[in-house]
Design a protein around this motif. Structure first.
Motif, PDB file in Angstrom:
ATOM      1  N   HIS A   1      45.266  51.674   6.830  1.00  0.00           N
ATOM      2  CA  HIS A   1      45.435  51.670   8.281  1.00  0.00           C
ATOM      3  C   HIS A   1      46.829  52.158   8.658  1.00  0.00           C
ATOM      4  CE1 HIS A   1      46.413  50.054  12.257  1.00  0.00           C
ATOM      5  NE2 HIS A   1      45.167  50.344  12.525  1.00  0.00           N
TER       6      HIS A   1
ATOM      7  N   GLU B   1      47.940  55.304  11.089  1.00  0.00           N
ATOM      8  CA  GLU B   1      48.817  55.136  12.260  1.00  0.00           C
ATOM      9  C   GLU B   1      49.946  56.143  12.267  1.00  0.00           C
ATOM     10  OE1 GLU B   1      50.750  51.314  13.652  1.00  0.00           O
ATOM     11  OE2 GLU B   1      49.229  50.557  12.273  1.00  0.00           O
TER      12      GLU B   1
ATOM     13  N   TYR C   1      32.631  50.000  11.778  1.00  0.00           N
ATOM     14  CA  TYR C   1      33.832  49.156  11.876  1.00  0.00           C
ATOM     15  C   TYR C   1      35.091  50.021  12.008  1.00  0.00           C
ATOM     16  CZ  TYR C   1      37.776  46.714   9.631  1.00  0.00           C
ATOM     17  OH  TYR C   1      39.016  46.227   9.320  1.00  0.00           O
TER      18      TYR C   1
ATOM     19  N   LYS D   1      35.715  41.613  19.455  1.00  0.00           N
ATOM     20  CA  LYS D   1      36.175  41.755  18.065  1.00  0.00           C
ATOM     21  C   LYS D   1      35.993  40.446  17.289  1.00  0.00           C
ATOM     22  CE  LYS D   1      40.247  43.613  18.931  1.00  0.00           C
ATOM     23  NZ  LYS D   1      41.559  44.231  18.661  1.00  0.00           N
TER      24      LYS D   1
ATOM     25  N   ARG E   1      33.824  40.176  13.910  1.00  0.00           N
ATOM     26  CA  ARG E   1      34.316  39.631  12.631  1.00  0.00           C
ATOM     27  C   ARG E   1      33.405  38.499  12.151  1.00  0.00           C
ATOM     28  NH1 ARG E   1      39.813  40.236  15.269  1.00  0.00           N
ATOM     29  NH2 ARG E   1      40.520  42.258  14.470  1.00  0.00           N
TER      30      ARG E   1
HETATM   31  C1  HEM Z   1      48.827  54.910  16.787  1.00  0.00           C
HETATM   32  C2  HEM Z   1      47.836  54.548  16.037  1.00  0.00           C
HETATM   33  C3  HEM Z   1      47.336  53.139  15.841  1.00  0.00           C
HETATM   34  C4  HEM Z   1      47.863  51.940  16.229  1.00  0.00           C
HETATM   35  C5  HEM Z   1      49.153  51.682  16.999  1.00  0.00           C
HETATM   36  C6  HEM Z   1      46.948  50.913  15.784  1.00  0.00           C
HETATM   37  C7  HEM Z   1      47.127  49.559  15.997  1.00  0.00           C
HETATM   38  C8  HEM Z   1      46.266  48.571  15.617  1.00  0.00           C
HETATM   39  C9  HEM Z   1      46.476  47.149  15.803  1.00  0.00           C
HETATM   40  C10 HEM Z   1      47.686  46.528  16.499  1.00  0.00           C
HETATM   41  C11 HEM Z   1      45.417  46.494  15.279  1.00  0.00           C
HETATM   42  C12 HEM Z   1      45.205  44.987  15.209  1.00  0.00           C
HETATM   43  C13 HEM Z   1      44.397  44.492  16.361  1.00  0.00           C
HETATM   44  C14 HEM Z   1      43.886  43.065  16.195  1.00  0.00           C
HETATM   45  O1  HEM Z   1      44.248  42.366  15.252  1.00  0.00           O
HETATM   46  O2  HEM Z   1      43.082  42.655  17.021  1.00  0.00           O
HETATM   47  C15 HEM Z   1      44.514  47.514  14.754  1.00  0.00           C
HETATM   48  C16 HEM Z   1      43.334  47.246  14.153  1.00  0.00           C
HETATM   49  C17 HEM Z   1      42.492  48.205  13.645  1.00  0.00           C
HETATM   50  N1  HEM Z   1      42.676  49.575  13.650  1.00  0.00           N
HETATM   51 FE1  HEM Z   1      44.289  50.537  14.355  1.00  0.00          FE
HETATM   52  N2  HEM Z   1      45.896  51.488  15.141  1.00  0.00           N
HETATM   53  C18 HEM Z   1      46.092  52.840  15.149  1.00  0.00           C
HETATM   54  C19 HEM Z   1      45.288  53.816  14.590  1.00  0.00           C
HETATM   55  C20 HEM Z   1      44.087  53.562  13.986  1.00  0.00           C
HETATM   56  C21 HEM Z   1      43.222  54.575  13.426  1.00  0.00           C
HETATM   57  C22 HEM Z   1      43.491  56.075  13.440  1.00  0.00           C
HETATM   58  C23 HEM Z   1      42.123  53.921  12.925  1.00  0.00           C
HETATM   59  C24 HEM Z   1      40.889  54.483  12.230  1.00  0.00           C
HETATM   60  C25 HEM Z   1      40.333  55.595  12.544  1.00  0.00           C
HETATM   61  C26 HEM Z   1      42.307  52.505  13.163  1.00  0.00           C
HETATM   62  C27 HEM Z   1      41.419  51.513  12.808  1.00  0.00           C
HETATM   63  C28 HEM Z   1      41.621  50.170  13.014  1.00  0.00           C
HETATM   64  C29 HEM Z   1      40.672  49.137  12.611  1.00  0.00           C
HETATM   65  C30 HEM Z   1      39.355  49.361  11.889  1.00  0.00           C
HETATM   66  C31 HEM Z   1      41.220  47.913  13.008  1.00  0.00           C
HETATM   67  C32 HEM Z   1      40.604  46.530  12.801  1.00  0.00           C
HETATM   68  C33 HEM Z   1      41.271  45.833  11.616  1.00  0.00           C
HETATM   69  C34 HEM Z   1      40.672  44.434  11.444  1.00  0.00           C
HETATM   70  O3  HEM Z   1      41.073  43.562  12.169  1.00  0.00           O
HETATM   71  O4  HEM Z   1      39.798  44.278  10.581  1.00  0.00           O
HETATM   72  N3  HEM Z   1      43.508  52.330  13.803  1.00  0.00           N
HETATM   73  N4  HEM Z   1      45.055  48.764  14.977  1.00  0.00           N
END
Ligand code: HEM
Length: 217
Positions: free
Chosen positions: A22, A26, A130, A173, A177
């Protein structure tokens, strides 16, 4: 009684074991330029187009998986993005948008992978589902805000980032989960699902790398 997470919770293990992947998604160069407002609208439209190809396959797999007892609860219709993506592309590129978009090589590999795995393997489908939708409902909101600010957009062109029919994304979400934790997958299937999520992250990174090349030449 309030539910508490334990190390046994699959959703927690999934998040932990894909955390590094992840972070690398980012940090993608294209996303950094996009969210800094450094591209033009055409540069942004390239991403919308890739999303169109990706969700076209993912959402037809969701339609097929609604007949599967394990996968069906994940495939909430309120998540559906394809009409929003079509509307965004029509706004950004005009009425002939369908003739003006092209999948990059990374996108072609991504859709080929989903076509090969997501229509008859519920665990692979959930892995891809997911990776996209939980991402859209997390960092996706931050990305949407940055695009609105950086490219002077309000609703048109950025409908993809609004999940009006879904209700509270945090609660969604949490329920998602809980579905991951309750699914009747043994350890081998869980491991396979985690591996497929790692593949999905890798494919997303390949798409970003293609877009970085296209916008920085
Ligand atoms: C600037 C880019 C990104 C930022 C700032 C970011 C930020 C975050 C944050 C803060 C969470 C946690 C949210 C929570 O706990 O409720 C999260 C979860 C997640 N993000 Fe990202 N994300 C980015 C890009 C991406 C990309 C490109 C993907 C996939 C294509 C992705 C897939 C996911 C997934 C699958 C989760 C869920 C993780 C889990 O709790 O199991 N993210 N993201």
């Amino acid at each position: 009684m309030t539910a508490t997470h334990t190390d046994q919770d699959f959703s927690l293990r999934l998040r932990k074991e894909t955390g590094r992947a992840h972070r690398s998604a980012e940090g993608a160069g294209y996303l950094a330029s996009l969210t800094a407002g450094e591209l033009d609208r055409e540069g942004y439209a390239l991403l919308v187009a890739q999303h169109y190809f990706i969700y076209e396959v993912l959402e037809s797999a969701a339609e097929a998986m609604r007949a599967d007892p394990v996968a069906a609860p994940f495939a909430a219709r309120e998540l559906t993005r394809l009409p929003e993506l079509a509307a965004d592309l029509a706004f950004l590129l005009g009425p002939d948008w369908r003739d003006r978009i092209e999948a990059t090589p990374g996108t072609r590999d991504y859709t080929a992978r989903m076509t090969a795995t997501c229509f008859d393997d519920p665990a692979a489908f959930v892995a891809h589902h997911y990776t996209r939708y939980l991402g859209d409902l997390s960092g996706g909101f931050y990305i949407g805000d940055a695009i609105r600010a950086g490219y002077d957009l309000d609703v048109d062109g950025v409908r993809f980032y609004r999940f009006d029919a879904l209700g509270d994304p945090g609660e969604f979400k949490t329920r998602y989960r809980a579905l991951l934790d309750a699914a009747p997958w043994d350890r081998a299937v869980q491991d396979r699902l985690i591996d497929e999520v790692l593949i999905a992250y890798d494919l997303n990174n390949r798409v970003f790398a293609d877009l970085h090349r296209l916008t920085s030449s």
